[in-house]
Design an enzyme around this catalytic site. Sequence first.
Site, short mmCIF file in Angstrom:
data_model
loop_
_atom_site.label_atom_id
_atom_site.label_comp_id
_atom_site.label_asym_id
_atom_site.label_seq_id
_atom_site.Cartn_x
_atom_site.Cartn_y
_atom_site.Cartn_z
CG ASN A 6 19.64 -20.14 12.58
OD1 ASN A 6 18.43 -19.59 12.79
ND2 ASN A 6 19.71 -20.93 11.37
CB CYS A 54 16.58 -40.18 2.54
SG CYS A 54 15.10 -39.33 2.16
CB CYS A 96 23.94 -23.36 4.78
SG CYS A 96 24.77 -22.04 3.81
CB CYS A 115 23.37 -6.57 -13.08
SG CYS A 115 22.41 -7.32 -14.35
ZN LIG Z 1 22.73 -6.71 -16.49
#
Ligand SMILES: [Zn+2]
Lengths: 111, 457
Positions: B125, B415, B243, B226
């Site tokens: 991180n 993998c 990520c 929104c």
């Molecule tokens: Zn909305």
Amino acid sequence: MTDETQVIDANGEAITTQEPTIRSKAEEPPVEVKVVFFARARDLTGLTDTSLKVPSGSTASDCLSKLFSEFPSLEEIRRSMILALNEEYVPETTVVKHKDELAIIPPISGG
Amino acid sequence: MGGGGDDPLTIQREIERLQSEKTHIENRIALLQSRLAETVAREEERVSTTSSSPQSNGLSPESIYRYSRHLLLPSFGVDGQLNLLKSSILVVGAGGLGSPVAMYLAACGVGCLGIVDNDIVELNNLHRQIIHTEVYIGQPKVKSAAAACRAINSSVRVVEHEESLRAVNALDIVSKYDIVVDATDNVPSRYMISDCCVLLGKPLVSGAALGLEGQLTVYNYNGGPCYRCLFPTPPPTTACQRCSDSGVLGVVPGVIGCLQALEAIKIASVIGEPLSGRMLLFDALLSRVRIVKLRGRSLQCKACGEDSIFTHQLFQNFDYEDFTQFSLSDASRMNLSLLPETARVSSKDYKEKLENDEPHVLVDVRPAHHFKITALPKSMNIPLSTLGVELPTISSALSKLEESSGSPASLYVICRRGNDSQRAVEYLRNNGFTSVWDIIGGLESWAAEVDSNFPIY
Ligand SMILES: [Zn+2]
């Protein structure tokens, strides 16, 4: 820092090229639209942008149809993306002009 | 002392004299003490009356000094700072985006800063989550982030919510704050946070970053759209990259996080024009920032539209993971199970086959740039995406080996985590390969069960 002025450039050019074209539709040359890809659309096409030639009078929706037939993999994001014409949201029925820029913007969710 | 000789009377007299002297000194001390107390009190009163008369603005001398550069900004000034000091902001996620958000919000002096996260600080991180330091590895991100914020500004009230923000607890937590910053890393959380902010009428500063790109906008602010207005249909799982799968250049979420802090500060201090109805697109590779004008609020929006029937109750029972087909737990992302058990071996089984010198070809189907990070010896990199055209390469590798060893060779596929290898084995079996096995759990399982020195990423 931003490229907002480009909108004006692109629009300005589009207006000047359109002015003398008061001919019949059949005679009008095809219009060329620049398509820019973001995020997942870049991965799927392997490109940051491309250009599309569509008949004069074509709508944003027509451009999309052509784009999706050229890049079938884009189907993945078709239902979840922002479509912007010259950096502005437009309804898909909007008629595109020569040198317009169409942006395909899927949402990013990482952080 | 005792200079007067040993005569008891003389000694007695001397004692009396000294006692009276002592009383006199004590009285004098008491007098001086009360005089001192009076003077100090008068001085304090004087100081406080002189400093509070021009200071009716409510900022303490310490605040004036600490935030002086804000106060000097004509467009921000005392009013902006006071608004900020009164505001409470919730940062959801203490990762790459949340790091600069929390640090700047603490530094700039918001009244109350809430941080919600349920993750633990890990070494991988730290290249981007700059609020955390090495000493906090293994500890909750919320604890680490809160400590960093308090170290920057002890006058800010920092509230630790050490839990995941979910539909069941979101209304409770979010309702305590004025502004919400979405610094999460996944699609279901983004829908959930947006819906919650619509229900509670909170502005939402939303940022996202992946790879070399970032996006920023403010939702549900002043009649603006929104998240659902823009994206009524969630993207398919394949389009939702993390990520941890796709990578991210550390500074990219940093840039977006700083801009999120800026938008939150603008909203809290009531200055400027927040990025509502517009989206900022940051392209680190081409060094471009664009701002795209977004659609307005959608009247048909399921969350904020005219006919929306979305209630607190519906919200709390809404299954965001199911809606987005995206699981929030890492564990459940691991267990794709495409193949019958007979088509799979464990990493320990594979280790045995290696030791027994069983003739085999090992195909690693990760992308080439993953293969460059680390790989098992003698493995052959054929990314899943090119498997179709590389079948002859695999066939010829197998036949070459069979020629040289004189016995049939088997094919193993590996993998990173064991999902793509299953897809590859399925494809290979459908294309005429019979002796082909998937190594369960991929290289991560190899590292966990066979070779603890094998690098994981
Ligand atoms: Zn909305």
